[in-house]
Design a protein around this motif. Sequence first.
Motif, short mmCIF file in Angstrom:
data_model
loop_
_atom_site.label_atom_id
_atom_site.label_comp_id
_atom_site.label_asym_id
_atom_site.label_seq_id
_atom_site.Cartn_x
_atom_site.Cartn_y
_atom_site.Cartn_z
N VAL A 11 0.84 -1.21 0.00
CA VAL A 11 0.00 0.00 0.00
C VAL A 11 0.87 1.25 0.00
O VAL A 11 0.63 2.19 -0.75
CB VAL A 11 -0.96 0.00 1.21
N VAL A 12 1.88 1.28 0.84
CA VAL A 12 2.73 2.46 0.94
C VAL A 12 3.70 2.55 -0.24
O VAL A 12 4.04 3.63 -0.70
CB VAL A 12 3.50 2.45 2.29
N GLY A 13 4.11 1.41 -0.80
CA GLY A 13 5.13 1.39 -1.84
C GLY A 13 4.67 1.77 -3.23
O GLY A 13 5.45 2.29 -4.02
N SER A 14 3.44 1.53 -3.57
CA SER A 14 2.99 1.84 -4.93
C SER A 14 2.26 3.18 -4.96
O SER A 14 1.74 3.65 -3.96
CB SER A 14 2.06 0.73 -5.44
N ALA A 15 2.25 3.80 -6.14
CA ALA A 15 1.59 5.11 -6.27
C ALA A 15 0.11 4.98 -5.97
O ALA A 15 -0.47 5.80 -5.23
CB ALA A 15 1.81 5.66 -7.68
N ALA A 16 -0.54 3.97 -6.54
CA ALA A 16 -1.96 3.76 -6.27
C ALA A 16 -2.15 3.39 -4.80
O ALA A 16 -3.13 3.80 -4.17
CB ALA A 16 -2.51 2.66 -7.16
N GLY A 17 -1.19 2.64 -4.28
CA GLY A 17 -1.25 2.25 -2.88
C GLY A 17 -1.14 3.44 -1.96
O GLY A 17 -1.79 3.50 -0.92
N ARG A 18 -0.30 4.40 -2.33
CA ARG A 18 -0.13 5.60 -1.51
C ARG A 18 -1.44 6.38 -1.43
O ARG A 18 -1.83 6.86 -0.36
CB ARG A 18 0.98 6.48 -2.11
N LYS A 19 -2.14 6.48 -2.54
CA LYS A 19 -3.43 7.17 -2.57
C LYS A 19 -4.42 6.44 -1.67
O LYS A 19 -5.16 7.07 -0.91
CB LYS A 19 -3.94 7.22 -4.01
N GLN A 20 -4.43 5.10 -1.76
CA GLN A 20 -5.30 4.30 -0.92
C GLN A 20 -4.93 4.46 0.55
O GLN A 20 -5.79 4.56 1.42
CB GLN A 20 -5.22 2.82 -1.34
N PHE A 21 -3.63 4.49 0.84
CA PHE A 21 -3.16 4.68 2.21
C PHE A 21 -3.67 6.01 2.77
O PHE A 21 -4.14 6.07 3.91
CB PHE A 21 -1.62 4.65 2.26
N GLU A 22 -3.57 7.06 1.98
CA GLU A 22 -4.04 8.38 2.43
C GLU A 22 -5.54 8.36 2.69
O GLU A 22 -6.02 8.97 3.65
CB GLU A 22 -3.67 9.46 1.41
N ARG A 23 -6.28 7.63 1.85
CA ARG A 23 -7.73 7.52 2.03
C ARG A 23 -8.04 6.78 3.33
O ARG A 23 -8.88 7.21 4.13
CB ARG A 23 -8.34 6.78 0.83
N ILE A 24 -7.35 5.67 3.57
CA ILE A 24 -7.56 4.89 4.79
C ILE A 24 -7.17 5.71 6.02
O ILE A 24 -7.87 5.73 7.03
CB ILE A 24 -6.76 3.57 4.74
N LYS A 25 -6.03 6.41 5.92
CA LYS A 25 -5.57 7.24 7.03
C LYS A 25 -6.60 8.30 7.38
O LYS A 25 -6.89 8.55 8.56
CB LYS A 25 -4.24 7.90 6.63
N SER A 26 -7.18 8.92 6.37
CA SER A 26 -8.21 9.94 6.59
C SER A 26 -9.43 9.34 7.28
O SER A 26 -10.00 9.93 8.21
CB SER A 26 -8.60 10.58 5.26
N MET A 27 -9.84 8.16 6.83
CA MET A 27 -11.00 7.49 7.44
C MET A 27 -10.72 7.14 8.90
O MET A 27 -11.60 7.32 9.76
CB MET A 27 -11.36 6.24 6.64
N VAL A 28 -9.52 6.66 9.19
CA VAL A 28 -9.16 6.30 10.57
C VAL A 28 -9.13 7.55 11.44
O VAL A 28 -9.62 7.53 12.58
CB VAL A 28 -7.81 5.55 10.60
#
Length: 86
Positions: free
Chosen positions: A15-32
């Motif tokens: 999640v953190v390593g890929s560009a798409a994963g980074r976007k997903q990580f930021e989305r999850i972080k915001s939700m948390v």
Amino acid sequence: MAKGWIMLGFAAGYVVGSAAGRKQFERIKSMVNDLWERPEVQKTVKKVDEFVEDKAPVAHDLTAAAADSVNATSTKTINEPTGSNS
């Protein structure tokens, strides 16, 4: 249990390593973060914090008593003769 942690580590790395994963990580972080800031969550956090503050001395005393018991038993066992006739 360890297998689960390894899988979680691989998933987090992806999640953190890929560009798409980074976007997903930021989305999850915001939700948390949104969840963490909810009043009912903070109310529960406060209750847990108060419970831990109340019970920590009791846990400390029980742990110290258990450690003293183990120490006394092990010292007694070490100092006793083994029963051999040498």
